[in-house]
Design a protein around this motif. Sequence first.
Motif, PDB file in Angstrom:
ATOM      1  N   UNK A 147      -3.296   6.426   3.817  1.00 40.81           N
ATOM      2  CA  UNK A 147      -3.301   5.542   2.658  1.00 40.81           C
ATOM      3  C   UNK A 147      -3.601   6.341   1.405  1.00 40.81           C
ATOM      4  N   UNK A 148      -2.709   6.231   0.423  1.00 38.69           N
ATOM      5  CA  UNK A 148      -2.911   6.897  -0.859  1.00 38.69           C
ATOM      6  C   UNK A 148      -3.226   5.837  -1.906  1.00 38.69           C
ATOM      7  N   UNK A 149      -4.404   5.905  -2.479  1.00 41.64           N
ATOM      8  CA  UNK A 149      -4.805   4.908  -3.460  1.00 41.64           C
ATOM      9  C   UNK A 149      -5.171   3.582  -2.813  1.00 41.64           C
ATOM     10  N   UNK A 150      -5.174   2.531  -3.628  1.00 43.26           N
ATOM     11  CA  UNK A 150      -5.568   1.210  -3.171  1.00 43.26           C
ATOM     12  C   UNK A 150      -4.343   0.283  -3.042  1.00 43.26           C
TER      13      UNK A 150
ATOM     14  N   UNK B 147       2.948  -2.395   5.704  1.00 47.34           N
ATOM     15  CA  UNK B 147       2.270  -2.029   6.945  1.00 47.34           C
ATOM     16  C   UNK B 147       2.772  -0.668   7.395  1.00 47.34           C
ATOM     17  N   UNK B 148       1.916   0.115   8.011  1.00 44.26           N
ATOM     18  CA  UNK B 148       2.315   1.413   8.560  1.00 44.26           C
ATOM     19  C   UNK B 148       1.508   1.685   9.823  1.00 44.26           C
TER      20      UNK B 148
ATOM     21  N   UNK C 260       0.861  -1.185   0.000  1.00 46.32           N
ATOM     22  CA  UNK C 260       0.000   0.000   0.000  1.00 46.32           C
ATOM     23  C   UNK C 260       0.897   1.235   0.000  1.00 46.32           C
ATOM     24  N   UNK C 261       0.484   2.277  -0.698  1.00 49.52           N
ATOM     25  CA  UNK C 261       1.205   3.542  -0.650  1.00 49.52           C
ATOM     26  C   UNK C 261       0.807   4.290   0.625  1.00 49.52           C
ATOM     27  N   UNK C 262       1.780   4.462   1.544  1.00 44.92           N
ATOM     28  CA  UNK C 262       1.540   5.158   2.813  1.00 44.92           C
ATOM     29  C   UNK C 262       2.312   6.473   2.818  1.00 44.92           C
TER      30      UNK C 262
END
Length: 613
Positions: A297-300, A283-284, A269-271
């Motif tokens: 979260x940016x996008x899916x 993970x973040x 995931x883009x964090x």
Amino acid sequence: LAQASALAHAHRTLEAIAPFVITPPSCIAPMSEMVRTADVEEAAAAQATLSPLLADEDAPPSGGAGRGRRPRLLKVGAVGASVFGAVALARYTLHGPAAAAGGADGMVQLDGAPAAPCAAEGGDCHVSKCCLDWGKNGMQCWAKNKDWAQCSTNTTCQKGVHPGETHGWYDQYGKFRLDEWSCEKLGERSKADCASYEKDDDCPSDRCEWFFTKKCMPKCSKFPSKESCPATHCVWNGAKCEMDTCSAPGEDCTHTKCCSLGRGAGGQQCFAKMKYWATCMDYCDSNTTNKGWSCEKLGERTPIPAPCSWAGKDCSKTHCCGNQGFSCVVKDDTYTGCVQTAQHSTWVDMPVKLPDGWDGTVLGRWATEHAVPPAAEGAPLAGGSLFCFMAVLPDSPEVSFMEVAKKNRQGIFGCNDSLVLNSWKSSAAGWDTGEATLVNTAVFFKVWDQVREDGRYLRHDWVVKADADCAFLPDRLRNHLWGLRVPAGAAVYIKNTNADAGLSNGQFLGAIEIFSKNAVETYFDNAEGCQKSMGENSGEDGFFKGCMDALGVGFMSDGMILKPDYASSYCLHGEHVAFHPLKDAAVLQNCYNAALGKEIDWSHNTAPGAPIR
């Protein structure tokens, strides 16, 4: 000696190609056309070995040894003919036919030969006659002789013997002469490397393109194959190499808002860390693992797809099927699908007739298990962080088993992180061919769903499911995993027993199931397909092994992990990680005592009613 060295080279080549080369005995190769460069020791050994194959046609005339001498010829016969075939191939390989003009993709096509890649700095370019774009001024291919040329950033080349030269040849007087450089220019000088251009406006659009990382990179469309498609900024879409529009791990994904499946970010995931920086991660958590990050979260998230198609589904793109016994078969011009072609079992596959009206062309078969090789020396290894869980049936003896593990800080409670979940009675209570496999698959579908919802497994390298009546020593497991040398990032499950494969679910028993994090992510992304296609009748461990195999997750084997027996006395054996089934709290405690060097109560070696072996 030079002639003998050439024949030695021919013999080595012949050993590899002899089964495939047939040469008429009348074809004889003159020695004067063979490669003359030689290592001294190799030439001497070759002369001693091959002298019976050589015959003088004439003695050298007076006026100079070897002058006017006819070339030595191989004695006519099967051996000579075979060696000629090898020599001919060797000469073609070493010299090659005249090269055609180089293409923009860095490949040169030879007449009757595969395309030769342009060389990097210091690489041999005598066949391709081209160099990769390099530095700010490109490179030139400089010839040493007909057998070697080298790509260099130098703008000039000094003819003659270069300092440090060690390679050479023996002349007809027996004198060793070092190779001299002809310094002939082969092909055109290459252009500047795309990366040397620092601005978008300067990046030449005919061969380069401006990547979103604000770097000028080689144009992806110039790479003709999946193997040549560079993972630095390109992805192969199944038909061509194209620029990736998503980000790889470590790249800023603030603007792309997506993570690249083709460049190692599958399942990520883009964090966001802050307004101007984000990257792809599993993970973040701003409170624990990523303090100072916003973790927005940016996008899916990018899911990991199944590599093969399921039964009854179209397989025209995958050319393989996830279900055992199913093959990818052409029906007609409009449909290609996964259809059953065999009744598969552990021991034999019985053919199944195709439905009427099918074309019958088989494009691929079903996915099978495959072993993951250990990481090479120096390669990164998977870490040893463990996330472990167990499912406990409330108001059952399993609660007391869980308390024993907790008291001893062993079992799942000795892992880096753990989770206890409530279970419930399964709809079936029969045993399949695996001795310790209860048919409770439907129950564990829901248990695994809870693991996914919990999410903590993403922080760790391994996910371990242990039964409540399984004594399990996490420190031993870490040592075993290190010993396997599991490659970093690999999607793997661990075969855990040396029992007969036909009676142990392919040596994967459910008392302790060990998966890498990437394997679990792959399952979660495709759980619905596995469940619908494979059903619930194979038992938990049978289902998970079949699902992992279908999803392309590989295995590594450590048959010493699980000791399947009812006696706690086996816990004295330090080579094992887990012991099962120990269906009594006192027996389970006795096992931990034995494993941890504490006093053993032999009156609780086995549970009441346990079979004696």
